[in-house]
Motif scaffolding. Sequence first.
Motif, PDB file in Angstrom:
ATOM      1  N   MET A 161     -17.849  -7.292   0.679  1.00  0.00           N
ATOM      2  CA  MET A 161     -17.258  -6.539  -0.445  1.00  0.00           C
ATOM      3  C   MET A 161     -15.741  -6.287  -0.283  1.00  0.00           C
ATOM      4  SD  MET A 161     -18.670  -3.126  -2.005  1.00  0.00           S
ATOM      5  CE  MET A 161     -17.926  -2.576  -3.602  1.00  0.00           C
ATOM      6  N   ILE A 162     -15.305  -5.936   1.213  1.00  0.00           N
ATOM      7  CA  ILE A 162     -14.081  -5.650   1.199  1.00  0.00           C
ATOM      8  C   ILE A 162     -13.354  -6.456   2.508  1.00  0.00           C
ATOM      9  CG2 ILE A 162     -12.312  -3.784   2.235  1.00  0.00           C
ATOM     10  CD1 ILE A 162     -14.004  -1.734   0.800  1.00  0.00           C
ATOM     11  N   ASP A 163     -12.177  -7.164   2.308  1.00  0.00           N
ATOM     12  CA  ASP A 163     -11.730  -8.020   3.327  1.00  0.00           C
ATOM     13  C   ASP A 163     -10.751  -7.047   4.372  1.00  0.00           C
ATOM     14  OD1 ASP A 163     -10.887  -9.904   5.017  1.00  0.00           O
ATOM     15  OD2 ASP A 163      -9.984 -10.929   3.323  1.00  0.00           O
ATOM     16  N   VAL A 164     -11.367  -6.738   5.565  1.00  0.00           N
ATOM     17  CA  VAL A 164     -10.584  -6.055   6.316  1.00  0.00           C
ATOM     18  C   VAL A 164      -9.927  -6.836   7.333  1.00  0.00           C
ATOM     19  CG1 VAL A 164     -12.371  -4.110   6.463  1.00  0.00           C
ATOM     20  CG2 VAL A 164     -12.459  -5.957   8.281  1.00  0.00           C
ATOM     21  N   ALA A 165      -9.672  -8.337   7.498  1.00  0.00           N
ATOM     22  CA  ALA A 165      -9.154  -9.016   8.144  1.00  0.00           C
ATOM     23  C   ALA A 165      -7.407  -9.015   7.662  1.00  0.00           C
ATOM     24  CB  ALA A 165      -9.478 -10.379   7.931  1.00  0.00           C
ATOM     25  N   VAL A 166      -7.338  -8.590   6.596  1.00  0.00           N
ATOM     26  CA  VAL A 166      -5.841  -8.402   6.042  1.00  0.00           C
ATOM     27  C   VAL A 166      -5.123  -7.087   6.464  1.00  0.00           C
ATOM     28  CG1 VAL A 166      -6.198  -9.991   3.987  1.00  0.00           C
ATOM     29  CG2 VAL A 166      -6.493  -7.533   3.795  1.00  0.00           C
ATOM     30  N   LEU A 167      -5.966  -6.355   6.830  1.00  0.00           N
ATOM     31  CA  LEU A 167      -5.467  -4.986   7.164  1.00  0.00           C
ATOM     32  C   LEU A 167      -4.305  -4.744   8.338  1.00  0.00           C
ATOM     33  CD1 LEU A 167      -8.627  -2.413   7.179  1.00  0.00           C
ATOM     34  CD2 LEU A 167      -6.969  -2.705   5.550  1.00  0.00           C
ATOM     35  N   PRO A 168      -4.572  -5.649   9.476  1.00  0.00           N
ATOM     36  CA  PRO A 168      -3.340  -5.445  10.325  1.00  0.00           C
ATOM     37  C   PRO A 168      -2.009  -5.696   9.796  1.00  0.00           C
ATOM     38  CG  PRO A 168      -5.419  -6.579  11.421  1.00  0.00           C
ATOM     39  CD  PRO A 168      -5.594  -6.373   9.992  1.00  0.00           C
ATOM     40  N   LEU A 169      -1.930  -6.937   9.223  1.00  0.00           N
ATOM     41  CA  LEU A 169      -0.772  -7.298   8.531  1.00  0.00           C
ATOM     42  C   LEU A 169      -0.283  -6.233   7.634  1.00  0.00           C
ATOM     43  CD1 LEU A 169       1.538  -9.404   8.205  1.00  0.00           C
ATOM     44  CD2 LEU A 169       0.138 -10.354   6.667  1.00  0.00           C
ATOM     45  N   PHE A 170      -1.334  -5.883   6.592  1.00  0.00           N
ATOM     46  CA  PHE A 170      -1.026  -4.998   5.757  1.00  0.00           C
ATOM     47  C   PHE A 170      -0.566  -3.523   6.175  1.00  0.00           C
ATOM     48  CE2 PHE A 170      -2.009  -1.153   3.106  1.00  0.00           C
ATOM     49  CZ  PHE A 170      -1.666  -1.434   1.856  1.00  0.00           C
ATOM     50  N   LEU A 171      -0.962  -3.020   7.409  1.00  0.00           N
ATOM     51  CA  LEU A 171      -0.384  -1.612   7.920  1.00  0.00           C
ATOM     52  C   LEU A 171       1.084  -1.916   8.712  1.00  0.00           C
ATOM     53  CD1 LEU A 171      -3.734  -0.702   9.730  1.00  0.00           C
ATOM     54  CD2 LEU A 171      -2.840   0.340   7.673  1.00  0.00           C
ATOM     55  N   LEU A 172       1.164  -3.115   9.109  1.00  0.00           N
ATOM     56  CA  LEU A 172       2.547  -3.373   9.653  1.00  0.00           C
ATOM     57  C   LEU A 172       3.524  -3.338   8.631  1.00  0.00           C
ATOM     58  CD1 LEU A 172       4.290  -4.054  11.971  1.00  0.00           C
ATOM     59  CD2 LEU A 172       3.714  -6.473  11.752  1.00  0.00           C
ATOM     60  N   ALA A 173       3.192  -4.235   7.422  1.00  0.00           N
ATOM     61  CA  ALA A 173       4.036  -4.032   6.313  1.00  0.00           C
ATOM     62  C   ALA A 173       4.287  -2.834   5.663  1.00  0.00           C
ATOM     63  CB  ALA A 173       3.492  -4.987   5.311  1.00  0.00           C
ATOM     64  N   SER A 174       3.406  -2.170   5.483  1.00  0.00           N
ATOM     65  CA  SER A 174       3.295  -0.734   4.894  1.00  0.00           C
ATOM     66  C   SER A 174       4.313   0.135   5.723  1.00  0.00           C
ATOM     67  CB  SER A 174       1.834  -0.007   4.779  1.00  0.00           C
ATOM     68  OG  SER A 174       1.157  -0.898   4.029  1.00  0.00           O
ATOM     69  N   LEU A 175       3.941   0.057   7.185  1.00  0.00           N
ATOM     70  CA  LEU A 175       4.868   1.009   8.056  1.00  0.00           C
ATOM     71  C   LEU A 175       6.229   0.607   7.791  1.00  0.00           C
ATOM     72  CD1 LEU A 175       5.153   3.081  10.158  1.00  0.00           C
ATOM     73  CD2 LEU A 175       4.670   1.301  11.907  1.00  0.00           C
ATOM     74  N   LEU A 176       6.629  -0.580   7.894  1.00  0.00           N
ATOM     75  CA  LEU A 176       8.130  -1.068   7.793  1.00  0.00           C
ATOM     76  C   LEU A 176       8.715  -0.677   6.223  1.00  0.00           C
ATOM     77  CD1 LEU A 176       7.950  -4.743   9.287  1.00  0.00           C
ATOM     78  CD2 LEU A 176       8.830  -2.473  10.211  1.00  0.00           C
ATOM     79  N   ILE A 177       7.615  -0.637   5.396  1.00  0.00           N
ATOM     80  CA  ILE A 177       8.230  -0.275   3.864  1.00  0.00           C
ATOM     81  C   ILE A 177       8.642   1.125   3.857  1.00  0.00           C
ATOM     82  CG2 ILE A 177       7.610  -0.060   1.604  1.00  0.00           C
ATOM     83  CD1 ILE A 177       6.088  -2.747   1.885  1.00  0.00           C
ATOM     84  N   CYS A 178       7.479   1.742   4.551  1.00  0.00           N
ATOM     85  CA  CYS A 178       7.573   3.418   4.506  1.00  0.00           C
ATOM     86  C   CYS A 178       8.838   4.051   5.206  1.00  0.00           C
ATOM     87  CB  CYS A 178       6.530   4.106   5.125  1.00  0.00           C
ATOM     88  SG  CYS A 178       4.933   3.894   3.981  1.00  0.00           S
ATOM     89  N   LEU A 179       9.244   3.385   6.470  1.00  0.00           N
ATOM     90  CA  LEU A 179      10.338   3.408   7.289  1.00  0.00           C
ATOM     91  C   LEU A 179      11.720   3.099   6.706  1.00  0.00           C
ATOM     92  CD1 LEU A 179       8.945   2.585  10.932  1.00  0.00           C
ATOM     93  CD2 LEU A 179       9.332   5.025   9.926  1.00  0.00           C
ATOM     94  N   ALA A 180      11.754   2.133   5.776  1.00  0.00           N
ATOM     95  CA  ALA A 180      12.988   1.820   5.246  1.00  0.00           C
ATOM     96  C   ALA A 180      13.426   2.953   4.187  1.00  0.00           C
ATOM     97  CB  ALA A 180      12.887   0.674   4.353  1.00  0.00           C
ATOM     98  N   PRO A 181      14.805   3.334   4.156  1.00  0.00           N
ATOM     99  CA  PRO A 181      15.281   4.405   3.408  1.00  0.00           C
ATOM    100  C   PRO A 181      15.076   4.210   1.930  1.00  0.00           C
ATOM    101  CG  PRO A 181      16.841   3.814   5.153  1.00  0.00           C
ATOM    102  CD  PRO A 181      15.710   2.667   5.175  1.00  0.00           C
ATOM    103  N   GLY A 182      14.484   5.042   1.527  1.00  0.00           N
ATOM    104  CA  GLY A 182      14.339   4.742  -0.156  1.00  0.00           C
ATOM    105  C   GLY A 182      14.163   6.134  -0.816  1.00  0.00           C
ATOM    106  N   THR A 183      13.776   6.215  -2.237  1.00  0.00           N
ATOM    107  CA  THR A 183      13.743   7.434  -3.084  1.00  0.00           C
ATOM    108  C   THR A 183      12.876   8.289  -2.335  1.00  0.00           C
ATOM    109  OG1 THR A 183      13.740   5.981  -5.030  1.00  0.00           O
ATOM    110  CG2 THR A 183      12.991   8.006  -5.401  1.00  0.00           C
ATOM    111  N   ASP A 184      11.759   7.943  -1.746  1.00  0.00           N
ATOM    112  CA  ASP A 184      10.749   8.985  -1.652  1.00  0.00           C
ATOM    113  C   ASP A 184      11.417   9.756   0.031  1.00  0.00           C
ATOM    114  OD1 ASP A 184       9.014   8.629  -3.169  1.00  0.00           O
ATOM    115  OD2 ASP A 184       7.478   7.325  -1.623  1.00  0.00           O
ATOM    116  N   MET A 185      11.969   9.047   0.812  1.00  0.00           N
ATOM    117  CA  MET A 185      12.667   9.442   1.999  1.00  0.00           C
ATOM    118  C   MET A 185      14.026  10.563   1.481  1.00  0.00           C
ATOM    119  SD  MET A 185      14.118   7.391   5.397  1.00  0.00           S
ATOM    120  CE  MET A 185      12.265   6.930   6.047  1.00  0.00           C
TER     121      MET A 185
END
Length: 211
Positions: A1-25
């Motif tokens: 039902m849920i594909d957890v195999a994509v999570l490691p790459l997704f988590l890494l990409a999400s962390l890099l995106i959140c650490l990048a300066p932007g509106t939220d920061m």
Amino acid sequence: MIDVAVLPLFLLASLLICLAPGTDMAYMLAVGIGGGRAAALRASAGVALGVLVYSVAVAAGTGALVRAFPWTLNLLRLVGFGYLAWLAVQSFLDARRGAAFGAAARDGAWFRQGLVVNLTNPKMALFFLAFLPQFLGSAGSSAAQFILLGLCFMVIGYVVDTAVGLLAGTLQRRLAQNSSSARLLSVLAGIVYACLAAVVAWELVTALAER
């Protein structure tokens, strides 16, 4: 039902995106400077809820609605500009009165502010519409997959936003005891809000010019 195999790459990409300066920061810096650490904790929770709302919206198929009615993004830009401009004006008025902006917004006000700022950020809408589908994988339920990814992104974003807000709030706590420093903090917060409003306004003008 849920594909957890994509999570490691997704988590890494999400962390890099959140650490990048932007509106939220930038917003969390303004909150920490203007309202302190308690305000940062509440505002980051509001921003996190906004992320969850967008995740559910994508899972519900909002992408098709946005493609059918692209003017909805410009409406978000207009509302976001107005709200950020209002926050800037309030900060400058508080500086003129000699009061820190945090004195005027307490408890749930910071949470609501973070939620509204995030929900009226069209970049967040576009980001989720373009980013989450890349990690659908072989999930049997796209809705469940999108919500799972959104929850993961929400947690990462909350941690990063809270850390930024707390650091700025530490500076505010040290300087707010002095009246002149308190005025300066309100001015700095107002400048950040004004810059964010200007960016949104520019995006709105550009989007309208391209039509």
